[in-house]
Scaffold this active site. Structure first.
Site, PDB file in Angstrom:
ATOM      1  N   GLU A   1      40.462  36.630  44.032  1.00  0.00           N
ATOM      2  CA  GLU A   1      39.171  36.283  44.594  1.00  0.00           C
ATOM      3  C   GLU A   1      38.085  36.487  43.544  1.00  0.00           C
ATOM      4  O   GLU A   1      37.736  37.622  43.217  1.00  0.00           O
ATOM      5  CB  GLU A   1      38.871  37.161  45.818  1.00  0.00           C
ATOM      6  CG  GLU A   1      39.888  37.045  46.928  1.00  0.00           C
ATOM      7  CD  GLU A   1      40.078  35.617  47.403  1.00  0.00           C
ATOM      8  OE1 GLU A   1      39.062  34.951  47.712  1.00  0.00           O
ATOM      9  OE2 GLU A   1      41.237  35.143  47.422  1.00  0.00           O
TER      10      GLU A   1
ATOM     11  N   ASP B   1      51.909  49.853  49.029  1.00  0.00           N
ATOM     12  CA  ASP B   1      52.365  48.920  50.056  1.00  0.00           C
ATOM     13  C   ASP B   1      51.145  48.177  50.605  1.00  0.00           C
ATOM     14  O   ASP B   1      50.389  48.721  51.410  1.00  0.00           O
ATOM     15  CB  ASP B   1      53.061  49.717  51.161  1.00  0.00           C
ATOM     16  CG  ASP B   1      53.667  48.816  52.234  1.00  0.00           C
ATOM     17  OD1 ASP B   1      53.412  47.597  52.209  1.00  0.00           O
ATOM     18  OD2 ASP B   1      54.398  49.342  53.089  1.00  0.00           O
TER      19      ASP B   1
ATOM     20  N   HIS C   1      28.956  34.535  44.812  1.00  0.00           N
ATOM     21  CA  HIS C   1      30.210  33.801  44.990  1.00  0.00           C
ATOM     22  C   HIS C   1      30.153  32.462  44.267  1.00  0.00           C
ATOM     23  O   HIS C   1      31.154  32.014  43.732  1.00  0.00           O
ATOM     24  CB  HIS C   1      30.527  33.631  46.471  1.00  0.00           C
ATOM     25  CG  HIS C   1      31.027  34.899  47.073  1.00  0.00           C
ATOM     26  ND1 HIS C   1      30.188  35.866  47.561  1.00  0.00           N
ATOM     27  CD2 HIS C   1      32.285  35.394  47.208  1.00  0.00           C
ATOM     28  CE1 HIS C   1      30.910  36.893  48.009  1.00  0.00           C
ATOM     29  NE2 HIS C   1      32.176  36.630  47.802  1.00  0.00           N
TER      30      HIS C   1
END
Lengths: 427, 427, 427, 427
Positions: free
Chosen positions: B122, B327, B418
Site C-alpha cells: 500500500e 502470524d 494517497h
C-alpha cells in the site's frame, strides 16, 4: 445485509445479469465428481523435497500458469517499478506459499475447479484447508454468491448547533443527484451507490457508499469523497465549524457491527451439504458431533462480544490476501463472518458461511506485484471483470477451512494436526 | 485490562524486574534530541532509484544488519527447511518492504532508537509512519510499557445437566495446582497463569491463560491445554457428554470484547507529548484541531460497535507482522486498541495508545524464515528475551501511524498523501 | 442513523412540516428566562410533609392538571377495564412519583416549559433530574428534534439451499408495493416504511420497518407483519422449510448495535449550551472539568463494549416510562444513547444527547391506565398527535440527568447526593 | 463468568454451604408432579371479573399472604415515610399486577413452588409466563443456581504521564488489604471481593467488586468506594491530575460486554428438560421445530451485535422488578442473558438460561414500599437471607417466558396471543 428494497432491486439486476432465477438454481447446484470429473489433484501436497516442489511447478506450468517469480527464478523488479506500492524500499519479504485444490465452486461468478494459493508461515494451515477443499469437491462443490458490493468513506461535519446540523442534513440529502454527477466526472470506475446520513446532535456524519468495480477501491472512494466534500464546502448554506474527510464510520480496517451489517467490500455466501459418509470417513467424526460443536462454539463466540461468529476465517483469508497482493491490514474487517452447521432432515451436514466484508480487488494496488499476478493467474482471477469471481473463491476457501477445523476439533485431532505439520517433523 | 489483584502483583514483580518505580519513571522519560542525538535517518526515503536502494542496504549493513535475503541476493532456502511452515510449497510470495526510523522508544523493555521494517503493497503507508516516527523522535521519544502477557485456549465441556456442570466446575477449580504441575512437565516455556471458569447452564467453558515466553505461543497453549484436558477426562468425577479443545472463547483470530479486556498476547501502552510547534510545523495543523478530530472519530467509531476505538492501527501492525514472520491472521484481534489525543494544560498534544492484544514472538513459527530473521535483527529484536521489547516497538510504531493519519486528516492532506504515494507518481 | 437518502428525504418532508429551515433554527433557538419568563417552579421539591404534598397537588390542579388517581383519592378501576393490560389480576403496584420542572424545551414538536413526572423508588433521582432541568431552563432551554420514527418486526425464512433463499429474496423485493397495500388495508395507523433483506446462506431474514403514529406500536407491527407473512407464504414461488414471525433481528427488548444505528421507536436529539457561570454556580465545577470527565467516561464506556456511551439515561427514562404507562421492558433498548460534552470556543459547555431508540406512545397500551393518563396530561402529551412531542421531552429530561450526574461526579458530590436523598435523612 | 480460580474457590465455598456436590445434584433434580404434588393453581387466571379478582386475593390470603395495599384496601403511606425513595412527591403510579404459578424451582437457594407477581400493562405477558410456568412445573421444575454475586464501582484516575499511572497502579495493588479493612469498618454489609486494575495510557481505572448481601447494593458500593478513594487520594505517592468516583466501567445501568462476562448483581442459571409430549400438547409444536427456532434466532440475534442472545427476558424481568420494588432502570443491564434450546439424545427439549446481571435485593431501597413488601412476601422472598433465592426465582420465571414465546412463535400463535390478550377482547 440488511439492505433496503431499492438497493436490493439494483443489486438483483446487476447480479442476475439477466438470468431467470431457475437458471441461477442450476448454476449453484452441486456437480458430483462422478458426473463431472474434477481437475487433477495438486501433486505430493505432503512432501517437502526439491523434486516434489518442481513437480508442482511443472504441474501448474503444464496448465498454463508458469510461476517463475514465485519460484525465485527471475530477479526482483527494478525499485522504480515499485513506486506506488512502497517507500524507503529495502527489498522483498518472503512468505512461503502453498496451494490447495481443486476446490469446486458452483458460484454465480466463480464456476469451476480452482487451485488456491495460500501464503503463510503457519504450518498445518495449507494442509487443513486442502482437506476441506477435498471434501467440498467430493460433495459436488459449494454454491457461492456475491450479493452486495460497496466500499464506504464517512466524512464528518461539526456545527455550532443542532439547528445547523439538521439544516445541513436536509440540504445534503437534496444534493445527492449532484454528487452522483460529480463522481461520474471524477472517476472512470467508481459509482456512488448510496449516501447515509448519521446525525449526532451538532455532528452530521455522512456515509458515502461506492461501487468500485474490480479494484478494492479504498483510494478511489477517498478521492471521490474528497471531490464531493470540496463541493459541499463550497456550496453549503451552513458552514461547519470543522470537518474531516473521515469520521471513523466507514469501517476501514476495523471489525465493527455497522459494516458487518451493511457490507464493506463484497458480501459473499457459500454453502455445501456434506453427505454423512464423507463426514465419517473424511473427518472421522459424525454430523451430530459437528453440530454439537457448532452450537457450543456459537454460544461461546457470541458471549465474547465478537463481531460475527465463526471458526478461523482469518487464517485462510490472510493467506489468500497475502498471496494475491490484497491489503492484508483489511483482515481486521474482512475476517468477520457467520459460519453455520446444521443437520439436514436426511442426516447429512449442512455447512454455510456468510462473509459480508470481503474487500478484494483483481486490479490495482498490490495485485500489480509479480508474485501476486502469478497467484491471481493460477486461480484464473487476474484482471478486469474478475473481482466477484475472486470473492466467491475466497469465501469457498474459507468454508473449506471452517469444515476442516471443526472436523479436527470433533475428532480430537486439533492438537495432533499442529504437532504433525507445525513443528517441522512428520511423526 | 482489567486484571485482578493477585495477577497484577505477579505482573508488577515480573515487569519491574526489581526496579523501584522512580527508576521506572526515569526510564520512561523523554530524551530530547538536543540532549541525546538520535541515530541517523534512513537515507533517501522518498527515492525509488536502484542507487538509493543500495545506499539504504549499505547503510544498514554498515550498522551490522546485512539484508541479503531481503535484497534478493541469495537463493531461497531448500524446501525441506520449510517443513513446519508450509505444505504443498510453490515458492515465495514477495511483499515490498520499506523501513522507517529512527523511532525513539523510552520503554520498559525497548529503550533506544529503532528502525522498523514494514512490508506492504500500500503506497503512502511507509511514508506516513515515517513522518509519525520523526515527530515522536523529535519530541524525545515515546514512553512504552508492556503489562499483561498471556495467551489463552478455551476448551468446553457439555454435561447432561447443570448439576453436573457445576460439580465439574467445583472439581476443576480444586485441581488447578495439579494443572500447573502438568504444564511444567509438558513444556519448557509455557507457564499456566490463570484458569477462568465460565458456566453456561450445562456447559462449562474453561479459559486457560498461559505465559509463553518469547514465542507467540498459539501452538504451545494448544498442546498444554490438550495435556490438561486429557488429565481432566481421565480423572473427572463427572463425565461430559461431549467436549472440545476450543469452544471459541480464546479470542483466537477474532476481534472481541473479552480478550480486548483480558489481554491476548501482550498489552502494550505507548504515549508521547508533542509540543505545539511540532504539531504546527510537522503536521501543519494545531493541537486543538487534532483534539476536535479525536472527539469526532471516537464518537463515530464507538457508534459503529467496533472493538476498541482507534485510527488505522491495522496498517502498521500488518506491515510489521508480515516483515517479521508473525502470524498475519492475528491482525483480526491484534489490531484492536484505544487511541487518545488530549490537549495538555500547557497547550501541547498528548497522544496515547493502548493495544491489549499484541500477539507476537521473536522465536519460533515464521520468525525462523530468512527475511524475517533479517528484519528482526534490523530492529535488534531477534531471539530469546526480546518479545516484550518487540511489542513495545510495535505499539510505538502504531502510535506514530495514529499521529500521522490524524494530522493528515486535520490538515486536509489525507487524500493528497494517497495521491502522491499510492498512484505511482510523485506529483 | 445512518439513513439512506430516500428515507431521509421522506423524513425531512414529514418533520419539517413545510417549514423552511431558517424557521426551524428559530424554533430550536434558546429562549433566555430574562426574555421569556419560565412557568413557576414545582413547590417545595425537597419537603416530605403532607402539606407540601397537597400544595404540589393544588399547584397542578391550578394549572388544569388534577391528579386524583395519582393522589389515591379515587378507587381502582374495575378489573374488567384492565383486560388488555393484565391477566390474573391481583391489584396495583404502587410506585412513588415525583415531578421536576419547569424544563424548557425548544423542540421541533415540543416547545414550551414542561413538568415531568418521574416514578421511581430510588431516592435522589428526582432531585438530580430537577437540578439538571433548572440548569437547562436557566440556559434558555434545550433544542430538541425527533428525526427517524419506526418500529421493526423481523420474520425469518429457512430454505433447503441458498439458491432458494436468493430466489425468495429476489421475489420478495419485487413484492414490496403489494406489501404496502396490504398494510394500508390491515391497519388504520401503520405505514410500511422500508423492507430490509438480510441473507445468511440459506436463511433470509426480512426486517419490516413501520411508522406507527402515536402508539408505541409493537403489537401493531406484529399484526401487520403477520398479514404480510401469510401473503408471502401463500404466494412465494419457493416454499421455506420453516419460517418464524420474528428471527431476533427486530431489536425488540434488547440493546443492540443494529437498532442503535437504524432507530427503533424515535431517534431524538437534544442539546444545550450551559454558560460557564451556570456550571460554576449551579454545579460547583467548571466546563473544563466536565470535559475531562466526559473524555474519561467515554473512553471507559467504549471499552466495556456497551451499545452507545452515556451516563445514566436509564434512570430518567425508566421513571418517565413508568409514570406514563410505557412498556418499561423497553428500557433494554431505549436507554442506549450517546452523550457528548464539549468546551465551546467561548469557554461554555456544550451538552448534547442522541437517543435513537425512544420507543414511546401517547395512545394505546398502558397509556390508558388512570395514573398514566394523568401524568401524560400533566406534561401536555396525552392522546393523538403527541408522541414526537413526548419523545422530545423525554430526551431533554435525560439530557438534564446527564448534566446533573456529571456535575455531581466533577464536584465530588456523587456519593453525597445519594447519602442526602437515598437514605431517608436530610443531613 | 469467566471467573478466576481464587474467586471461584471462594464462591464454591460460599455457595455450597458445606454440602457435598452429590447432595447438590439431588437438590437440583426434578421433582415430578406425580411424586410431589404441586401447590394449587392461581384461580381463574383468564377472568377479569371482580369476583375472580376477589377469589385470587382470598386464595393468597388463605396462604398467609394478605395483599391489602396491592388490592387498594388501605390508604397510601404518609409522604414522610417516602423520604429516601422520592422527592417532590405527587402520589403513586399504579401498575396492574398479575400473578403466575405455581412455578416449581429446584434451586440451590430457591426450592419449592413459587407464585410470582408480575406488574405490567402489556396484555398477554402474564398469560404467556403463566403458560411457561405450568410447563416447567409439569416437567418437575427447573434447576436453578446462583453463582457469582458482586456489584461494581469503577473510579478513574488521570495522571500527567503513563509513568505515573503505572506507579499508581503498582501502589494501589499493594494496598488492597488496607482497602478490605476500610470496607469492613465502613459498612456492616459490604465485603470487598476484588480490585481490578485497568490501565489506559495515563489513565488508571479501578474496578472495585463488592458482595452486598441481600441489598441490590448500588448505593452501598458508592459509599464504600468513596471511602477507599478518599484514602487513596490522601496517601498515594503520585497525585492524579483529576479523578472521578465512576469512570463508566462499572456497567451501572448499561448492557455491556464487560459485566455480561464478569457478573453484575447475581449470575443465575436455570434449566429444565421438557419431555416431548409436554412440548407437543402444551405448546402445539415439536422439540425439533423449537430447536430450528433457537438456531435461527441465535444467529439473528448474534448478528445484531446485542449483548448476550435471548428471547424476551426483559419482559418478565421488568414485571418482577417493578412488583417487588427493584430499580427498574437496571433492566438495561439485567435483561442480558443467553437462552439455549437443544434436542436431547432421547428427543426431549433441553432449555437453559444464563443471566449474569441479575441485580436484585430483598432489603432496602424500593423493597420497603408497601406493595413491594406484599409481593416479596407472596414469593417467600422478603427480608434478610433471601436475595439469592429471589434471584433464582427470577431466572426461572424468565426461563418460563423464553419457553412460552418460542413455543408461540413455532406454533404460529405469536400474533394470536397478542390479539387475544393485548387488545382487550377475549376472541
Amino acid at each position: 445485509m440488511p439492505i433496503p428494497t431499492q438497493q436490493a432491486l439494483q443489486l438483483i439486476r446487476r447480479l442476475s445479469r439477466g438470468l431467470p432465477f431457475d437458471v441461477l438454481a442450476q448454476r449453484l447446484a452441486p456437480r458430483p465428481p462422478e458426473k463431472v470429473a474434477p481437475r487433477p489433484e495438486v501433486p505430493f501436497p505432503r512432501e517437502w523435497s526439491r523434486e516434489s516442489w518442481e513437480q508442482r511447478l511443472a504441474f501448474f506450468e503444464g496448465q498454463g500458469a508458469a510461476l517463475p517469480h514465485l519460484a525465485g527464478r527471475v530477479p526482483y523488479p527494478d525499485p522504480a517499478a515499485l513506486q506506488g506500492n512502497i517507500e524507503a524500499y529495502l527489498g522483498m519479504t518472503w512468505t512461503p506459499t502453498g496451494v490447495i485444490g481443486p476446490l469446486r465452486v458452483n458460484g454465480l461468478h466463480a464456476h469451476g475447479d480452482y487451485y488456491v494459493p495460500l501464503a503463510t508461515s503457519e504450518g498445518a494451515l495449507v494442509a487443513s484447508y486442502h482437506r476441506g477443499a477435498r471434501l467440498i469437491t467430493a460433495a459436488g462443490g459449494a454454491s457461492a454468491l456475491t450479493s452486495a458490493e460497496q466500499v464506504q468513506r464517512a466524512p464528518g461535519f461539526a456545527f455550532e448547533s443542532m439547528a445547523e446540523s439538521v439544516q445541513f442534513t436536509a440540504w445534503v440529502n437534496g444534493e445527492v443527484d449532484h454528487f452522483h454527477a460529480l463522481v461520474e466526472q471524477s472517476s472512470k470506475h467508481a459509482q456512488l451507490l448510496e449516501v447515509h446520513t448519521h446525525l449526532v446532535a451538532n455532528y452530521c456524519i455522512l456515509i458515502f457508499a461506492f461501487y468500485t468495480g474490480d479494484a478494492s477501491g479504498q483510494n478511489m472512494v477517498t478521492f471521490c469523497t474528497e471531490k464531493i466534500c470540496e463541493d459541499i464546502i463550497a456550496r453549503t448554506p451552513v458552514k461547519p465549524h470543522h470537518w474531516f474527510l473521515e469520521a471513523n464510520m466507514s469501517g476501514d480496517k476495523k471489525a465493527n457491527a455497522l459494516t458487518f451489517l451493511l457490507t464493506r467490500g463484497r458480501k459473499v455466501e457459500a454453502e455445501v451439504i456434506l453427505p454423512r459418509p464423507l463426514v465419517e470417513h473424511g473427518l472421522r467424526t459424525t454430523p451430530e458431533r459437528m453440530c454439537d460443536y457448532w452450537r457450543m462454539s456459537f454460544v461461546g463466540g457470541a458471549q465474547t462480544g465478537s463481531v460475527g461468529v465463526s471458526g478461523h476465517i482469518a487464517n485462510g483469508l490472510a493467506a489468500v490476501y497475502l498471496a494475491t497482493g490484497q491489503d492484508v491490514a483489511c483482515i481486521s474487517e474482512a475476517s468477520v463472518g457467520v459460519t453455520r452447521l446444521e443437520l439436514t432432515d436426511s442426516g447429512d451436514l449442512y455447512c454455510g458461511i456468510t462473509m459480508p466484508n470481503v474487500i478484494c480487488g483483481t486490479v490495482g494496488g498490490g495485485t500489480r506485484l509479480p508474485t501476486a499476478q502469478e497467484c491471481l493467474r493460477l486461480m484464473g482471477c487476474e484482471g478486469e471483470g474478475k473481482a466477484s469471481m475472486f470473492a466467491e473463491v475466497i469465501a469457498t476457501t474459507c468454508l473449506a477451512g471452517e469444515i476442516s477445523i471443526v472436523g479436527a476439533l470433533c475428532a480430537g485431532e486439533f492438537a495432533l494436526a499442529h504437532a504433525r505439520f507445525a513443528r517441522g517433523k512428520n511423526p
